[in-house]
Enzyme design. Sequence first.
Site, PDB file in Angstrom:
ATOM      1  N   GLU A  47       9.689  -1.532 -23.060  1.00 40.21           N
ATOM      2  CA  GLU A  47       9.487  -0.172 -22.674  1.00 40.21           C
ATOM      3  C   GLU A  47      10.150   1.094 -23.673  1.00 40.21           C
ATOM      4  O   GLU A  47      11.340   1.170 -23.454  1.00 40.21           O
ATOM      5  CB  GLU A  47      10.175   0.063 -21.049  1.00 40.21           C
ATOM      6  CG  GLU A  47       9.536  -0.801 -20.214  1.00 40.21           C
ATOM      7  CD  GLU A  47       9.794  -0.428 -18.754  1.00 40.21           C
ATOM      8  OE1 GLU A  47       8.575  -0.322 -18.158  1.00 40.21           O
ATOM      9  OE2 GLU A  47      10.650   0.063 -18.573  1.00 40.21           O
ATOM     10  N   HIS A  68      16.761  -2.008 -17.242  1.00 44.05           N
ATOM     11  CA  HIS A  68      15.785  -1.027 -17.487  1.00 44.05           C
ATOM     12  C   HIS A  68      16.610   0.023 -18.258  1.00 44.05           C
ATOM     13  O   HIS A  68      17.707   0.494 -18.011  1.00 44.05           O
ATOM     14  CB  HIS A  68      15.468  -0.670 -16.208  1.00 44.05           C
ATOM     15  CG  HIS A  68      14.244   0.474 -16.212  1.00 44.05           C
ATOM     16  ND1 HIS A  68      14.271   1.842 -16.521  1.00 44.05           N
ATOM     17  CD2 HIS A  68      12.871   0.162 -16.051  1.00 44.05           C
ATOM     18  CE1 HIS A  68      13.171   2.298 -16.621  1.00 44.05           C
ATOM     19  NE2 HIS A  68      12.221   1.352 -16.475  1.00 44.05           N
ATOM     20  N   SER A  97       4.094   4.956 -19.342  1.00 46.50           N
ATOM     21  CA  SER A  97       2.972   5.555 -18.992  1.00 46.50           C
ATOM     22  C   SER A  97       1.597   5.010 -19.198  1.00 46.50           C
ATOM     23  O   SER A  97       0.593   5.169 -19.564  1.00 46.50           O
ATOM     24  CB  SER A  97       2.822   6.867 -19.992  1.00 46.50           C
ATOM     25  OG  SER A  97       3.940   7.817 -19.811  1.00 46.50           O
ATOM     26  N   TRP A 148       8.607   0.782  -8.523  1.00 46.58           N
ATOM     27  CA  TRP A 148       8.537   1.921  -7.793  1.00 46.58           C
ATOM     28  C   TRP A 148       9.767   2.811  -7.891  1.00 46.58           C
ATOM     29  O   TRP A 148       9.719   4.024  -7.396  1.00 46.58           O
ATOM     30  CB  TRP A 148       8.458   1.502  -6.265  1.00 46.58           C
ATOM     31  CG  TRP A 148       7.261   0.781  -5.825  1.00 46.58           C
ATOM     32  CD1 TRP A 148       6.263   0.527  -6.665  1.00 46.58           C
ATOM     33  CD2 TRP A 148       6.844   0.101  -4.598  1.00 46.58           C
ATOM     34  NE1 TRP A 148       5.155  -0.317  -6.052  1.00 46.58           N
ATOM     35  CE2 TRP A 148       5.560  -0.611  -4.845  1.00 46.58           C
ATOM     36  CE3 TRP A 148       7.268   0.225  -3.488  1.00 46.58           C
ATOM     37  CZ2 TRP A 148       5.084  -1.137  -3.676  1.00 46.58           C
ATOM     38  CZ3 TRP A 148       6.769  -0.564  -2.225  1.00 46.58           C
ATOM     39  CH2 TRP A 148       5.513  -1.031  -2.597  1.00 46.58           C
ATOM     40  N   LYS A 149      10.661   2.525  -8.552  1.00 45.85           N
ATOM     41  CA  LYS A 149      12.092   3.254  -8.933  1.00 45.85           C
ATOM     42  C   LYS A 149      12.531   3.823  -7.642  1.00 45.85           C
ATOM     43  O   LYS A 149      12.182   3.021  -6.465  1.00 45.85           O
ATOM     44  CB  LYS A 149      11.742   4.289  -9.964  1.00 45.85           C
ATOM     45  CG  LYS A 149      11.050   3.629 -11.025  1.00 45.85           C
ATOM     46  CD  LYS A 149      10.932   4.647 -12.389  1.00 45.85           C
ATOM     47  CE  LYS A 149      10.479   3.910 -13.493  1.00 45.85           C
ATOM     48  NZ  LYS A 149      10.389   4.698 -14.712  1.00 45.85           N
ATOM     49  N   GLU A 176      16.596   3.186 -17.835  1.00 48.42           N
ATOM     50  CA  GLU A 176      17.287   4.226 -16.871  1.00 48.42           C
ATOM     51  C   GLU A 176      18.741   3.671 -16.294  1.00 48.42           C
ATOM     52  O   GLU A 176      19.489   4.713 -16.325  1.00 48.42           O
ATOM     53  CB  GLU A 176      16.369   4.494 -15.719  1.00 48.42           C
ATOM     54  CG  GLU A 176      15.151   5.263 -16.009  1.00 48.42           C
ATOM     55  CD  GLU A 176      13.836   5.078 -15.054  1.00 48.42           C
ATOM     56  OE1 GLU A 176      13.814   4.481 -14.322  1.00 48.42           O
ATOM     57  OE2 GLU A 176      12.920   5.447 -15.803  1.00 48.42           O
ATOM     58  N   GLY A 200       5.266   2.165 -13.608  1.00 46.63           N
ATOM     59  CA  GLY A 200       5.888   3.231 -13.006  1.00 46.63           C
ATOM     60  C   GLY A 200       5.174   3.908 -12.147  1.00 46.63           C
ATOM     61  O   GLY A 200       4.537   3.645 -11.216  1.00 46.63           O
ATOM     62  N   GLY A 201       5.261   5.082 -12.735  1.00 43.92           N
ATOM     63  CA  GLY A 201       4.166   6.107 -11.748  1.00 43.92           C
ATOM     64  C   GLY A 201       3.059   5.753 -11.226  1.00 43.92           C
ATOM     65  O   GLY A 201       2.595   5.906 -10.048  1.00 43.92           O
TER      66      GLY A 201
HETATM   67  P1  13P Z   1       6.020   4.933 -16.157  1.00 44.14           P
HETATM   68  O1  13P Z   1       5.004   4.109 -15.831  1.00 44.14           O
HETATM   69  O2  13P Z   1       6.229   5.882 -14.998  1.00 44.14           O
HETATM   70  O3  13P Z   1       5.960   5.645 -17.579  1.00 44.14           O
HETATM   71  O4  13P Z   1       7.409   4.115 -16.044  1.00 44.14           O
HETATM   72  C1  13P Z   1       7.663   2.898 -16.731  1.00 44.14           C
HETATM   73  C2  13P Z   1       8.711   2.141 -16.446  1.00 44.14           C
HETATM   74  O5  13P Z   1       9.705   2.719 -16.540  1.00 44.14           O
HETATM   75  C3  13P Z   1       8.681   1.209 -15.636  1.00 44.14           C
HETATM   76  O6  13P Z   1       9.862   0.268 -15.556  1.00 44.14           O
END
Ligand code: 13P
Length: 256
Positions: free
Chosen positions: A173, A101, A219, A10-11, A103, A240-241
């Site tokens: 990823e 991750h 994605s 969920w970030k 990020e 993620g999204g």
């Molecule tokens: P998205 O699905 O939003 O591209 O993010 C992927 C992600 O970083 C999951 O850890």
Amino acid sequence: MRQKIVAGNWKMNLIKEEAQSLTAEIVGMSNDELGTNQNGVKLILCPSFVHISTIKSLFKNVKNVHLGAQNVASQAEGAYTGEVSAEMLVSYQVEYVIIGHSERRQYFKETNQEIAQKIDLIFGNGMLPIFCCGETLELREEGNHIEFIKNQISESLFHLPASKFEKVVIAYEPIWAIGTGKTASSEQAQEIHAAIREHIASKYGQEIADKTPILYGGSCKPSNAKELFACADVDGGLIGGAALKSRDFIEIAKSF
Ligand code: 13P
């Protein structure tokens, strides 16, 4: 048979009420509705730290839905203001921790060595890592991406004994696919997943490599999950999204 997994990262999204309703929508479904009876998929929800206790309290009597965190401190305890330790997470019955991750590597300068320390603390406290790896577009265009990914894995995971490594979940990823709407094609995903499995086999043997779940992230959404999950070496997704909407998340989980 490898464990199939769909995990929602969920970030830094959702306030308390939103996190509660998203969880309630997911855990309120029967195993049939979630598809977990039919395809044996394990679902993991990874909210931000502040929501962990609230989310866990909604999990009562729910099978096949598990709790994960998005990070953990690289030190066991002490004067590290703002950090959250592995021991704290396990005291809230957290089972999985997303680690490495992109990020965190990019914005918080996490290194392979620091990630290795975190991995040890995760195992030391009886939790399991979801280890993320993946390349930038630049590395891919230079043709160095596979070596780069193998190195991420070797430096952060290959110190583990086989008895621990066999419990690791890996998530590939590609950075260029995260949050961009640009997904790796199923051929691109399969190529890297197979290379990761080969790399694991070279260190731990084929049996352990064949057991390691390797998830795809970047994605991933209902419209492309089926094709990605149909690849021989893709065992699920780190989402993620699309994990922020229960309908999309469940549809992805049913895509095997
Ligand atoms: P998205 O699905 O939003 O591209 O993010 C992927 C992600 O970083 C999951 O850890």
